[in-house]
Write a protein that holds these residues in place. Structure first.
Motif, PDB file in Angstrom:
ATOM      1  N   ASN A  76       0.850  -1.184   0.000  1.00 36.79           N
ATOM      2  CA  ASN A  76       0.000   0.000   0.000  1.00 36.79           C
ATOM      3  C   ASN A  76       0.888   1.237   0.000  1.00 36.79           C
ATOM      4  N   ARG A  77       0.285   2.369   0.195  1.00 35.74           N
ATOM      5  CA  ARG A  77       0.992   3.645   0.130  1.00 35.74           C
ATOM      6  C   ARG A  77       0.379   4.617   1.157  1.00 35.74           C
ATOM      7  N   TYR A 127       0.033  -0.614  -8.004  1.00 29.35           N
ATOM      8  CA  TYR A 127      -0.363  -1.092  -6.684  1.00 29.35           C
ATOM      9  C   TYR A 127      -1.378  -2.236  -6.690  1.00 29.35           C
ATOM     10  N   ILE A 128      -2.160  -2.381  -7.754  1.00 32.57           N
ATOM     11  CA  ILE A 128      -3.124  -3.485  -7.759  1.00 32.57           C
ATOM     12  C   ILE A 128      -2.757  -4.572  -8.767  1.00 32.57           C
ATOM     13  N   HIS A 160       1.272  -6.975   4.656  1.00 33.02           N
ATOM     14  CA  HIS A 160       0.103  -6.264   5.169  1.00 33.02           C
ATOM     15  C   HIS A 160      -0.459  -5.428   4.022  1.00 33.02           C
ATOM     16  N   PRO A 161      -1.749  -5.624   3.679  1.00 30.54           N
ATOM     17  CA  PRO A 161      -2.291  -4.935   2.506  1.00 30.54           C
ATOM     18  C   PRO A 161      -2.878  -3.561   2.796  1.00 30.54           C
ATOM     19  N   GLY A 162      -2.945  -3.145   4.079  1.00 28.86           N
ATOM     20  CA  GLY A 162      -3.588  -1.873   4.394  1.00 28.86           C
ATOM     21  C   GLY A 162      -5.071  -1.940   4.098  1.00 28.86           C
ATOM     22  N   TYR A 163      -5.606  -0.880   3.489  1.00 27.77           N
ATOM     23  CA  TYR A 163      -7.001  -0.898   3.029  1.00 27.77           C
ATOM     24  C   TYR A 163      -7.030  -0.434   1.575  1.00 27.77           C
ATOM     25  N   GLY A 164      -8.120  -0.774   0.853  1.00 26.07           N
ATOM     26  CA  GLY A 164      -8.165  -0.469  -0.565  1.00 26.07           C
ATOM     27  C   GLY A 164      -7.216  -1.367  -1.338  1.00 26.07           C
ATOM     28  N   PHE A 165      -6.936  -0.995  -2.585  1.00 23.54           N
ATOM     29  CA  PHE A 165      -6.026  -1.749  -3.439  1.00 23.54           C
ATOM     30  C   PHE A 165      -6.308  -3.254  -3.375  1.00 23.54           C
ATOM     31  N   LEU A 166      -5.360  -4.069  -2.890  1.00 22.82           N
ATOM     32  CA  LEU A 166      -5.505  -5.527  -2.911  1.00 22.82           C
ATOM     33  C   LEU A 166      -5.971  -6.102  -1.574  1.00 22.82           C
TER      34      LEU A 166
END
Length: 666
Positions: free
Chosen positions: A9-10, A60-61, A79-85
């Motif tokens: 993620n970012r 990112y995806i 860890h994917p965070g939120y959103g994206f994948l």
């Protein structure tokens, strides 16, 4: 425990995960696109790997690119965070096949609950009350209109794989349903690579309340209270708080128990959120389950003391929960305001550019409260058109809700952001709004309280006097500095006057300043006296004053004959003049703005997706003229009145800046 974690993620969420990993002694790997080469999360991580162009669907995806980064880094977990994948089961499967831990729920849980259509069917089978809707896939706009009529308008058109307000539209009639269906599909495909759409009844006057759950792979599950997320615009949360000012203990427990039961039914293991619509009688209806960390998780952490990212990492490492339901308490109150790069004066349209100033309030203790700021940007950095416009999440905690609101007010006034449009004035206005203060808000808050858009804040007379007194005292300090620089004229020493006229917000005050070593007493013409104390000096961009012992924080810019002062959501041009200067200023003509009534101006930096009219066309009020895409959102620009298109200056595929002329009218 893992030695190294890659964060797929970012932005602020990547920075947030890095902080906990660092606390746990785990090394971190960042990934970045061309646009994020100098981003904060890249600087914070122990190592960083480039993954492609700025567009998320090329970086990112793209699962293969993230997997290549995992292989290069030797990370043991992601860890994917939120959103994206974060809710993509194929990504979780790819990690499992590579023997890399996914810091999130099992693939089966993602498939069942991450997909909004499937999750609703499971909830119905588990006798969970759900909002009426159509759970099957919808092929085209005609079918969407037919289904909407069967459900009954208004309806919510939603992307099955959606989140963060992307791919969501409310339709009140057939025309809006057709337009909303296509826009939702386009946004869903662009943001998630999945254009499946479903439709449900839009419940009017709802409150949006969600339950945080935490489960492990050993059959343990707990709920960590609720978050109120009712203040939203375009279905995107703006203000969140924990706990909710609306729920009672009985309803809270019922929602919590039901949420854990639902999670256990799909073998859930990680942090997750079950979202509900709650009506005025405290009846609650399941909306969806987000199988990831939520944007608003900090408010839960502040009232429970539980680090949710740490718990996710420990669960992914196979550890059982060390927390039981009895350990979960509610300690005080927490509020989160999302700071977005968007212009509230232009209907919250996105803004991009360089952060010429970015100075958030100091984190940590503030009186009886706490300030926390989760961010992914820095002064001098760029806000890109390619990603979500969120800059930061400003959170405050205090023993009471009233205290948390007051800490937030002062923190917002202290938050300096320049160079882009941002929503600080709006969220500051919300903190002072009677409905928010009383806790009697719904998801219709913004539409109901700002039906014509946000036009700024008008301060009441008491607050205006406080600002006027501060401006008079600051002007005295500035005048002393100026006289010292200019020195004497002939045999006459320049002296700073005591009588001034302070004009702001269309009101004028005649004041006298009585200064001493510790501050100044400002006397108004009606006899009211305000004591002003502070350490502001000319050139400071922030002024922290005490007015009659009460704090007042002002953002300060110098203008001719006064200041531009911003506080509590108000943006004030404050003129401080001598009596003679004020007399002459009243005779000056007012400069009128240029007439743009026959122009369609681009309201935000963005890409023209399509133009719906041609030169010579007659258009009606409300008719779609063109579509502009910015920050993953499609915005349909409509005619404000009847007219004839005389010239079109932009075509599909062109990138425009704010106020570029798209078309002209006769």
């Amino acid at each position: 425990m893992f030695d190294k974690i890659l964060i797929a993620n970012r932005g602020e969420i990547a920075c947030r995960v890095i902080k906990t990993a660092r606390k746990m002694g785990i090394k971190t790997v960042a990934v970045y696109s061309d646009a994020d080469r100098h981003a904060l999360h890249v600087e914070m991580a122990d190592e960083a790997i480039h993954i492609g162009p700025p567009q998320a669907n090329q970086s990112y995806i793209v699962i293969d690119k993230i997997m290549d980064a995992v292989k290069q880094s030797g990370a043991q977990a992601v860890h994917p965070g939120y959103g994206f994948l974060s809710e993509n089961p194929k990504f979780a499967e790819a990690l499992a096949a590579a023997g890399v831990a996914f810091v999130g729920p099992p693939v089966g849980a993602i498939e069942k609950m991450g997909d909004k259509i499937t999750s609703k069917k499971i909830a119905q089978e588990a006798n969970v009350s759900t909002v009426p809707g159509y759970m099957g896939l919808i092929e085209d706009a005609d079918e969407a209109v037919k289904i909407s009529n069967e459900i009954g308008y208004p309806v919510m058109i939603k992307a099955s794989a959606g989140g963060g307000g992307k791919g969501m539209r409310i339709a009140w009639n057939d025309d809006e349903c057709r337009e909303g269906f296509q826009s939702s599909k386009n946004e869903a495909a662009s943001s998630f690579g999945d254009d499946r759409i479903f439709i449900e009844k839009f419940v009017t006057q709802p409150r949006h309340i969600e339950i945080q759950v935490l489960c492990d792979a050993h059959g343990n599950g707990i709920w960590l209270n609720e978050r109120e997320c009712s203040i939203q615009r375009r279905n995107q949360k703006v203000v969140e708080e924990a706990p909710s000012p609306f729920l009672d203990a009985e309803t809270r427990k019922a929602m919590g128990d039901q949420s854990v039961a639902l999670a256990k039914a799909v073998g859930y293991a990680s942090a997750g959120t079950v979202e509900f619509i709650v009506d005025g009688d405290k009846n609650f209806y399941f909306l969806e389950m987000n199988t990831r960390l939520q944007v608003e998780h900090p408010v839960t952490e502040l009232i429970t003391g539980v680090d949710l990212v740490e718990q996710m990492i420990r669960v992914a490492n196979g550890e059982p929960l060390s927390i039981t339901q009895d350990d979960v308490q509610i300690n005080g109150w927490a509020i989160e305001n999302r700071l977005y790069a968007e212009d509230p004066y232009r209907n919250f349209l996105p803004s991009i550019g360089r952060l010429t100033r970015y100075n958030p309030p100091a984190e940590g203790k503030l009186g009886d409260g706490i300030v926390r700021n989760d961010t992914g940007v820095f002064e001098g950095g760029e806000i890109s058109m390619y990603y979500d416009p969120m800059i930061a999440k400003l959170c405050t905690w205090a023993p009471t809700r009233e205290g948390a609101i007051e800490v937030m007010r002062n923190a917002l006034d202290s938050f300096e952001v320049e160079g882009i449009g941002h929503n600080l004035p709006f969220v500051a206005a919300v903190m002072d709004h009677p409905k928010f203060i009383s806790g009697e808000m719904t998801t219709a808050f913004i539409a109901e309280e700002y039906p014509d858009g946000f036009e700024g804040v008008t301060l009441d007379d008491d607050h205006l006097r406080r600002v006027a007194a501060a401006a008079a005292a600051m002007n005295r300090v500035a005048e002393i500095r100026r006289t010292r620089v200019t020195g004497t004229v002939g045999n006459h020493e320049r002296r700073v006057g005591t009588e001034w006229n302070v004009a702001l917000q269309g009101i004028s005050f005649d004041v006298t300043t009585e200064a001493d070593r510790d501050g100044a007493t400002v006397v108004f013409s009606d006899g009211e006296k305000l004591r002003v104390e502070g350490d502001w000096t000319p050139g400071d961009s922030l002024s922290r004053m005490n007015i009659n012992g009460q704090p007042l924080v002002l953002k300060v810019d110098k203008i001719t004959q006064g200041f531009r002062l911003r506080t509590r959501g108000a943006d004030l041009k404050v003129n401080v003049r001598s009596p003679r200067q004020a007399e002459l200023a009243a005779l000056m003509p007012e400069k009128l703005p240029p007439d743009t009534s026959k122009l369609l101006l681009c309201p935000m930096p963005g890409l023209i997706v399509k133009v719906d009219v041609e030169e010579g066309d007659e258009v009606q009020e409300g008719q779609a003229l063109c579509t502009v895409e910015a920050m993953k959102m499609e915005n349909i620009l409509r005619a404000e009145k009847k007219g004839i298109v005389s010239k079109i200056n932009a075509a599909a595929g062109e990138s425009l800046a704010v106020d570029d002329v798209i078309m002209e009218f006769e």
